[in-house]
Design a protein around this motif. Structure first.
Motif, PDB file in Angstrom:
ATOM      1  N   MET A   1      10.990  17.224   1.922  1.00  0.00           N
ATOM      2  CA  MET A   1       9.570  17.555   2.062  1.00  0.00           C
ATOM      3  C   MET A   1       8.781  16.458   2.785  1.00  0.00           C
ATOM      4  N   GLY A   2       9.415  15.311   3.042  1.00  0.00           N
ATOM      5  CA  GLY A   2       8.764  14.262   3.812  1.00  0.00           C
ATOM      6  C   GLY A   2       7.688  13.486   3.074  1.00  0.00           C
ATOM      7  N   LEU A   3       7.830  13.341   1.751  1.00  0.00           N
ATOM      8  CA  LEU A   3       6.884  12.513   0.996  1.00  0.00           C
ATOM      9  C   LEU A   3       7.044  11.048   1.401  1.00  0.00           C
ATOM     10  N   GLU A   4       5.952  10.337   1.498  1.00  0.00           N
ATOM     11  CA  GLU A   4       6.026   8.908   1.816  1.00  0.00           C
ATOM     12  C   GLU A   4       6.098   8.120   0.509  1.00  0.00           C
ATOM     13  N   VAL A   5       7.219   7.429   0.305  1.00  0.00           N
ATOM     14  CA  VAL A   5       7.489   6.751  -0.960  1.00  0.00           C
ATOM     15  C   VAL A   5       7.692   5.257  -0.734  1.00  0.00           C
ATOM     16  N   PHE A   6       6.891   4.459  -1.427  1.00  0.00           N
ATOM     17  CA  PHE A   6       7.076   3.007  -1.441  1.00  0.00           C
ATOM     18  C   PHE A   6       7.683   2.660  -2.794  1.00  0.00           C
ATOM     19  N   ASP A   7       9.017   2.716  -2.847  1.00  0.00           N
ATOM     20  CA  ASP A   7       9.689   2.504  -4.126  1.00  0.00           C
ATOM     21  C   ASP A   7       9.784   1.008  -4.420  1.00  0.00           C
ATOM     22  N   MET A   8      10.343   0.671  -5.590  1.00  0.00           N
ATOM     23  CA  MET A   8      10.390  -0.737  -5.971  1.00  0.00           C
ATOM     24  C   MET A   8      11.269  -1.555  -5.032  1.00  0.00           C
ATOM     25  N   ARG A   9      12.283  -0.943  -4.464  1.00  0.00           N
ATOM     26  CA  ARG A   9      13.109  -1.662  -3.480  1.00  0.00           C
ATOM     27  C   ARG A   9      12.249  -2.083  -2.284  1.00  0.00           C
ATOM     28  N   PHE A  10      11.414  -1.158  -1.806  1.00  0.00           N
ATOM     29  CA  PHE A  10      10.515  -1.475  -0.688  1.00  0.00           C
ATOM     30  C   PHE A  10       9.557  -2.604  -1.089  1.00  0.00           C
ATOM     31  N   ILE A  11       8.997  -2.495  -2.296  1.00  0.00           N
ATOM     32  CA  ILE A  11       8.037  -3.509  -2.763  1.00  0.00           C
ATOM     33  C   ILE A  11       8.723  -4.861  -2.933  1.00  0.00           C
ATOM     34  N   ASP A  12       9.968  -4.860  -3.438  1.00  0.00           N
ATOM     35  CA  ASP A  12      10.728  -6.113  -3.558  1.00  0.00           C
ATOM     36  C   ASP A  12      10.960  -6.753  -2.191  1.00  0.00           C
TER      37      ASP A  12
END
Length: 309
Positions: A194-205
């Motif tokens: 669906m193309g949701l934009e996700v800033f997961d904890m890996r990205f934040i780390d």
């Protein structure tokens, strides 16, 4: 760039109807005990507490066709939709005091409807450990608090996806998910599809909360309504134990403060959900007090000493 804030309305939604554990129904009262109203007033905001919405009690039954308590969840979300929409129509900033996160469906569908009526763009920040993008086919539990984002994007039972008067209520392109770290396998595929934009904890780390928030808040303009849906399980359980679905490895206190301060800096916050606070699992109301502390930062309490003039 802090602009004067709209008058605020607190709306309690005391139910755990969509959750897998009992206790989120006590969330609104815990936030009031933590002085959410007086603390916001101390920042010069006009605050009206509208009391609690009423809805069906939790029958605590097993799922039917992949949904638990669908009729009751629908009733609660309709009540939330109507209450939030009414406050927006009055030119006020509604803060929904949850309650479990299935109620984000009623709240955000009301915000989307208001934006259509007002000719505004919508940006939704979904601060959560979970993507909440399950369907009745994908869900391992049938708990509807794992499905509100999917329902808002048009994937869910008819009576839920139609609540805001348009299907889908929102486009996945309007959503930015932050802090995600627990997603079911099938749900993960669906999120990508669906193309949701996700800033997961890996990205934040890897990139830091500052960069994640810069991207999540990019392209906001004066015609954008910013809605924040804040699930308290977004936070690391070491600092916020009072939630039913703790997931280790969430944002620290400082990261969460930075997140809220950067939202405040936009001056665009126009509606807020505070969800999944479960006082039954808390320690001396510390999670409610932390949530209120962070909400203060959303409304401009800053730790900055330097002059940003």
């Amino acid at each position: 760039m802090n602009t004067p804030h709209l008058p605020v309305s607190l709306i309690g939604a005391p139910t755990d109807i969509g959750a897998g554990s009992r206790g989120a129904s006590m969330g609104p009262e815990a936030l009031r005990v933590a002085q959410i109203g007086p603390i916001l007033q101390s920042h010069g905001l006009e605050v009206a507490d509208r009391g609690n919405l009423a809805g069906p009690s939790n029958p605590w039954l097993p799922p039917v066709d992949g949904y638990r308590h669908l009729a009751e969840v629908t009733a609660w979300n309709r009540a939330v939709h109507d209450a939030v929409h009414a406050e927006l129509a009055l030119g006020r900033l509604p803060i929904l005091l949850g309650g479990d996160h299935c109620l984000g469906l009623g709240s955000i569908s009301a915000v989307a409807r208001h934006c259509r009526e007002d000719g505004k763009k919508l940006r939704v920040l979904w601060l959560d450990a979970h993507a909440d993008f399950n369907t009745n086919v994908l869900t391992p539990s049938g708990n509807l608090h794992g499905m509100p984002v999917a329902c808002l994007c048009g994937h869910g039972p008819q009576q839920l996806i139609e609540i805001g008067g348009q299907v889908p209520a929102i486009s996945p392109k309007w959503v930015r998910q932050i802090g995600i770290r627990s997603v079911d396998a099938g749900e993960k595929r669906f999120v990508h599809q669906m193309g949701l934009e996700v800033f997961d904890m890996r990205f934040i780390d890897e990139h830091g909360m500052r960069h994640a928030m810069e991207l999540a808040l990019a392209t906001l303009d004066a015609n954008t309504h910013l809605h924040v849906s804040f699930d308290v399980d977004f936070l690391d359980p070491d600092i916020a134990p009072g939630v039913g679905t703790t997931v280790r490895g969430g944002p620290s206190y400082r990261e969460a403060q930075l997140c809220m301060e950067m939202i405040a800096d936009t001056g665009r916050l126009a509606s807020l959900d505070v969800m999944e606070l479960n006082p039954a699992l808390d320690v001396r109301n510390q999670t409610a007090e932390l949530a209120v502390d962070l909400i203060e930062s959303l409304f401009g309490k800053s730790t900055l000493m330097r002059d940003r003039g």
